[in-house]
Design an enzyme around this catalytic site. Structure first.
Site, mmCIF file in Angstrom:
data_model
loop_
_atom_site.group_PDB
_atom_site.id
_atom_site.type_symbol
_atom_site.label_atom_id
_atom_site.label_comp_id
_atom_site.label_asym_id
_atom_site.label_seq_id
_atom_site.Cartn_x
_atom_site.Cartn_y
_atom_site.Cartn_z
ATOM 1 N N SER A 25 11.543 5.165 6.431
ATOM 2 C CA SER A 25 10.334 4.487 6.893
ATOM 3 C C SER A 25 10.715 3.166 7.535
ATOM 4 C CB SER A 25 9.394 4.233 5.710
ATOM 5 O OG SER A 25 8.341 3.372 6.074
ATOM 6 N N TYR A 33 7.117 1.304 -3.043
ATOM 7 C CA TYR A 33 7.356 2.222 -1.922
ATOM 8 C C TYR A 33 8.457 1.689 -1.013
ATOM 9 C CZ TYR A 33 6.448 4.946 2.327
ATOM 10 O OH TYR A 33 6.576 5.749 3.427
#
Length: 673
Positions: free
Chosen positions: A550, A563
């Site tokens: 990501s 996350y």
């Protein structure tokens, strides 16, 4: 034509009648010539490469019978009979339909309105028996005539035509080393005669065959219990596939049916395996003989692996000697010396091909061959055609031309991909793209039903399978990979995509939140990569591991500690594994997407609402919000990420490893430095 298609489909649908893509059928009839307005007699015959069970009208070749019969007068003799295949093109009517096959002469020259040529196991048992001619007389009387082995072609068509003319009472013939041919005045009569020959042959074998045609059962070679058998098969599969792919990449198929396991436990298995197959359709797909492991069922995996390497070296030398002994100056180049069938006593059969369907069909053909051997040995001695005759067909110029006509393979053909979290969102888009590019795909997901549904959408078991995979559980990950290697032979390309996200600031993030986030993505990616690496190293074919990381791995987004931290963990795993696995030819790369809203399982589960609240926008506007903050002002969708996986794992970036590719429409704060 309608009756012909229906007859073909019925005959081809039953494996006792013929093998996949084996045999051909025909019908003769009269239509009006659209040019002259006069009646013209035509032949409709299954074209080259088709399958009877699925035959459609467009799979038929259509030829003029007056021109077919005229070919007899210009036939230059058996030494030049291959020239007649090109002549068939000058007999085509109208657009001609499918390309005429080598067996067209058999159908056109035999004086019968309807002709069937089939490869039934029972019929080939007679055709490969040492005293097949005598057995044919015993079983069928004068209704079926023995035809000595002759390579398919124009001369065989003339031979069968002459036999029918000399034997008006006959309804068909046994073709030595090959199969059967039957005929009739009507479609119904031809089909009935074909079925009668097959049923009569089987009845004779059942009534007169020995109780144990393959000899005594070797106790040490009997099948392992199912769980042990399949675990051993999974452990051996990557090594076997790697050996079978020495010359070119192969996809595998595993079979542990009773017929295979019983054959491998029989006393005659080594001798019969060495003799090889006989019917041309069989050995063209299985090679002239298999590679048989000569160890008992309980031999340790390590010992079997060692022996596989020794046997493979000997197999390649033997195949090269076979080629050298029979090749002539104008023979096509050797097509590869690796086995297509590998037999492991107590475990089963591994078959190989350029794609899954070809690998599966190769296994089916060797099962046909086992049935033929058993049938021939039950009433006589199995005696296949000579290696010289096998070579004449395997390296036939006409067979080479057929291979050259095959479409160019897609970029990922022969590659096997396992994608985690692939039942929805980014993972599903990746699986879909890889399948479209020719890969076999294992859709791995926590939800088995959704994984299987997603796999079914990709085209069925020859393209994709769905497996359950809790990536945080080492045993579950191992089980998923075991299913993958048993389905396709191995794994070449692994995508770590499974994930979840908890959008919370530091003080609201619990220890449980932290552990869950890291178990699924950091630990999960580690477990998947570790088990994948063992397979990739055993195969010795190189491979790819891709992490869907990501932009958050380098961008400090708000309220996202668990996350983003685990994404940074994944990002560094890419670098570490690229260094460690590079010596094995395994490339490890990562992709850093921006937030993917559309189709995302993560966003649908509440993450989207949390992120929208964090940024003070409506949830339905979140995708556009992400787009507006990028340089390109464009939303990122799952297919964009799939495109990046395709490029990273395709033929263009073979020298790239340790790379992270941003797929974020340009988030300046996430630029890699």
């Amino acid at each position: 034509m309608t009756d012909l298609i229906a007859r073909s489909n019925r005959l081809g649908a039953d494996p006792k009648n013929t093998n996949y893509a084996g045999g051909n059928t025909s019908a003769k009839g009269t239509e009006t010539d659209p040019v002259t307005g006069e009646p013209v007699e035509l032949l409709w015959v299954k074209g080259s490469g088709g399958d009877l069970g699925t035959l459609k009208p467009e799979g038929l070749a259509v030829l003029r019978m007056d021109r077919m019969r005229a070919l007899v007068d210009v036939y230059p003799g058996v030494d030049r009979e291959d020239e007649m295949v090109a002549a068939f093109d000058y007999c085509l009517h109208g657009k001609g339909g499918a390309a005429p096959s080598i067996d067209t002469a058999m159908h056109g020259l035999v004086d019968a309105a309807h002709v069937d040529h089939l490869h039934p196991d029972a019929g080939i048992a007679f055709a490969t028996a040492k005293d097949g001619k005598k057995l044919t007389k015993k079983a069928f009387g004068d209704k079926v005539v023995w035809v000595p082995w002759r390579r398919p072609g124009f001369q065989l068509g003339l031979d069968i035509a002459a036999i029918k003319a000399k034997n008006p009472q006959a309804v068909g013939c046994i073709l030595g080393g090959h199969g059967i041919t039957a005929w009739g005045d009507t479609s119904e009569e031809a089909e009935a005669n074909s079925l009668w020959i097959i049923e009569t042959a089987q009845a004779y074998l059942d009534a007169n065959g020995k109780a144990a045609p393959l000899g005594r059962t070797r106790a040490k070679y009997q099948a392992l219990p199912e769980l042990d058998r399949r675990a051993k098969a999974a452990a051996l599969a990557p090594t076997i596939r790697g050996l079978a792919s020495t010359d070119k990449p192969m996809v595998g198929h595993f079979t542990d049916s009773d017929v295979v396991l019983d054959f491998l436990a029989s006393a005659k298995a080594p001798k019969l395996a060495e003799l090889g197959t006989s019917c041309p359709d069989h050995f063209l797909r299985t090679k002239v003989k298999p590679m048989l492991v000569d160890l008992p069922a309980d031999a340790p995996v390590e010992k079997v692996v060692e022996r596989l390497h020794e046997l493979h070296e000997a197999y390649r030398a033997d195949y090269q000697a076979y080629y050298d002994a029979h090749a002539t100056a104008d023979s096509p180049a050797i097509r590869g010396a690796d086995p297509l069938i590998v037999l492991v006593p107590g475990v089963g059969m591994f078959s190989f091909g350029a794609n899954k369907q070809t690998a599966r069909v190769a296994g089916e053909f060797y099962v046909n061959a086992i049935n033929v051997m058993r049938g021939a040995e039950s009433v006589s001695t199995y005696t296949p055609i000579s290696d010289a005759e096998k070579f004449r067909i395997e390296y036939w110029a006409l067979e080479e031309a057929k291979l050259q006509r095959m479409p160019k393979p897609k970029s990922h053909q022969g590659r096997i991909a396992l994608v985690t979290g692939a039942a929805s969102g980014i993972g599903k888009a990746i699986a879909t793209r890889l399948a479209a590019e020719g890969a076999c795909v294992v859709v791995a997901d926590l939800d088995l039903e959704k994984a299987q549904a997603a796999a079914a959408e990709l085209g069925g078991a020859d393209v994709a399978i769905g497996v359950a995979a809790n990536v945080a559980d080492a045993d579950a990950v191992q089980a998923a990979f075991d299913e993958a290697v048993l389905a396709f032979g191995g794994v070449d390309l692994v995508v770590n995509n499974a994930g979840l996200s908890l959008s919370k600031p530091l003080l609201e993030t619990t220890e449980k939140d932290w552990d869950l986030q890291h178990d699924v993505m950091a630990k999960g990616s580690f477990l998947v990569s570790k088990i994948a690496a063992k397979i990739l190293i055993d195969q010795k074919l190189g491979g790819d591991i891709v992490y869907i990381s990501s932009k958050n791995s380098v961008f400090a987004g708000p309220n996202n500690i668990a996350y983003s931290a685990t994404k940074a963990d994944q990002a560094h795993q890419v670098r570490l594994l690229a260094v460690e696995l590079g010596e094995h030819g395994v490339r490890v790369n990562g992709i850093n997407p921006d937030g993917v809203v559309r189709g995302s399982g993560i966003f649908a589960s509440g993450w989207g609402a949390n992120r929208a609240a964090t940024y003070g926008v409506k949830e339905e506007d979140l995708g556009q919000f992400y787009a507006n903050r990028t340089i390109l002002k464009r939303e990122v969708v799952p297919e964009n990420v799939a495109d990046a996986v395709y490029v990273l794992t395709g033929p263009e970036l073979t020298r790239t490893t340790g790379l992270h590719i941003p797929v974020d429409s340009g988030v300046a704060a996430a630029f890699l430095r």
